[in-house]
Design a protein around this motif. Structure first.
Motif, PDB file in Angstrom:
ATOM      1  N   SER A  20       0.813  -1.227   0.000  1.00 26.45           N
ATOM      2  CA  SER A  20       0.000   0.000   0.000  1.00 26.45           C
ATOM      3  C   SER A  20       0.840   1.269   0.000  1.00 26.45           C
ATOM      4  O   SER A  20       0.485   2.254  -0.651  1.00 26.45           O
ATOM      5  N   GLY A  23       1.967   1.672  -3.350  1.00 26.21           N
ATOM      6  CA  GLY A  23       0.810   2.085  -4.158  1.00 26.21           C
ATOM      7  C   GLY A  23       0.553   3.579  -4.004  1.00 26.21           C
ATOM      8  O   GLY A  23       0.252   4.277  -4.987  1.00 26.21           O
ATOM      9  N   GLY A  68      -3.953  -0.017   5.206  1.00 25.16           N
ATOM     10  CA  GLY A  68      -3.741  -0.534   3.854  1.00 25.16           C
ATOM     11  C   GLY A  68      -2.734  -1.664   3.890  1.00 25.16           C
ATOM     12  O   GLY A  68      -1.660  -1.523   4.487  1.00 25.16           O
ATOM     13  N   VAL A 111      -4.265  -2.776  -1.193  1.00 25.63           N
ATOM     14  CA  VAL A 111      -3.789  -1.989  -2.343  1.00 25.63           C
ATOM     15  C   VAL A 111      -2.389  -2.487  -2.668  1.00 25.63           C
ATOM     16  O   VAL A 111      -1.493  -2.443  -1.820  1.00 25.63           O
ATOM     17  N   GLN A 115      -1.092  -0.498  -7.810  1.00 28.43           N
ATOM     18  CA  GLN A 115      -2.469   0.032  -7.871  1.00 28.43           C
ATOM     19  C   GLN A 115      -2.559   1.481  -7.372  1.00 28.43           C
ATOM     20  O   GLN A 115      -3.340   1.774  -6.455  1.00 28.43           O
ATOM     21  N   ARG A 118      -6.061   2.745  -7.617  1.00 25.98           N
ATOM     22  CA  ARG A 118      -6.944   2.200  -6.574  1.00 25.98           C
ATOM     23  C   ARG A 118      -6.725   2.947  -5.260  1.00 25.98           C
ATOM     24  O   ARG A 118      -7.658   3.235  -4.518  1.00 25.98           O
ATOM     25  N   TYR A 119      -5.482   3.276  -4.972  1.00 20.88           N
ATOM     26  CA  TYR A 119      -5.187   4.022  -3.742  1.00 20.88           C
ATOM     27  C   TYR A 119      -5.957   5.350  -3.756  1.00 20.88           C
ATOM     28  O   TYR A 119      -6.618   5.709  -2.779  1.00 20.88           O
TER      29      TYR A 119
END
Ligand code: FES
Length: 255
Positions: A20, A23, A68, A111, A115, A118-119
């Motif tokens: 994450s 990300g 995350g 995440v 991505q 997406r984050y």
């Protein structure tokens, strides 16, 4: 002309270093747009996030806490900490709800390092949801002191909650949906009520009585509980000699 200030939620995010956080980095490098509502703490794994961190974040005035992690099956450690994070998040939501706080203030998402988009999406969505919920405490109709007291009451109970979680509640499923189903089940609900909810209510009452002696009605309105519920807990606490009824003041006080 009066100016209406839009509420801007404060979010504390705990992001796993390997997925994450990377990300989020990609999101920034790629210049995807998202609200600047979240401050980030990098952790080595989502499983490192303790419930105590979450409560402290709320006590410091954050309106939401975000965790995350790597997708299930992709945690970088053999202990697969993201399963623990998922379990912890569900238990944390139940504790918040039991104390009268909105459980949607705590959110966990997977995440990956690739991505970035997406984050941006999940942070934007979480921020928008928190805008609807309003500031922590105020959004739930609590004043600052009541919020503080409730968070303290949960924090005091945490060592016991962790023990119960390890001995009675911990499960290992393969996907998020199965965790959701388990934590919404009657089996979990009765375990939680039997082992944790009553103790949490007593912990709140004890915290309230630390300041001064109070009547049943005063405790009920101070904690947003029904008088019947408070009476039940007062009786059991008096039997355990945790509290006493002060005949002169006609109020309950710590024993
Ligand atoms: Fe990312 Fe465990 S290393 S969740």
């Amino acid at each position: 002309m009066s100016t209406v200030h839009e509420f801007k939620p404060r979010i504390l995010g705990f992001l796993c270093n390997w997925c994450s956080y990377a990300g989020a980095d990609l999101c920034g490098v790629s210049r995807y747009q998202y609200p600047a509502s979240m401050k980030i703490i990098r952790v080595m794994c989502s499983g490192r996030v303790d419930l105590e961190f979450v409560l402290r974040a709320f006590a410091k005035g954050n309106d939401g806490v975000f965790i995350g992690g790597c997708w299930l099956g992709e945690c970088h450690y053999i202990t697969e900490g993201n399963y623990d994070a998922l379990s912890m998040m569900h238990l944390g939501k139940k504790l918040l709800e039991s104390a009268g706080l909105n459980p949607d203030r705590l959110r966990l998402e997977w995440v990956s390092a690739s991505q970035g988009i997406r984050y941006a999406e999940v942070v934007t969505d979480f921020t928008e949801k928190l805008k609807v919920l309003g500031p922590i405490g105020t959004g739930e109709g609590m004043d600052e002191n009541t919020l503080k007291l409730k968070l303290e009451a949960i924090t005091k109970l945490l060592p016991y909650v962790k023990l119960v979680e390890r001995e009675k509640i911990r499960v290992h499923f393969e996907n998020k949906a199965e965790y959701e189903e388990y934590f919404a089940s009657d089996q979990l609900k009765s375990l939680f009520n039997e082992l944790i909810a009553d103790k949490l209510a007593v912990s709140q009452i004890m915290s309230l009585l630390q300041a001064k002696a109070l009547s049943t009605g005063e405790i009920a309105s101070g904690l947003g509980m029904s008088a019947a519920e408070v009476t039940k807990h007062l009786k059991s606490s008096a039997r355990q000699r945790l509290i006493r009824f002060d005949d002169n003041q006609k109020r309950y006080a710590l024993a």
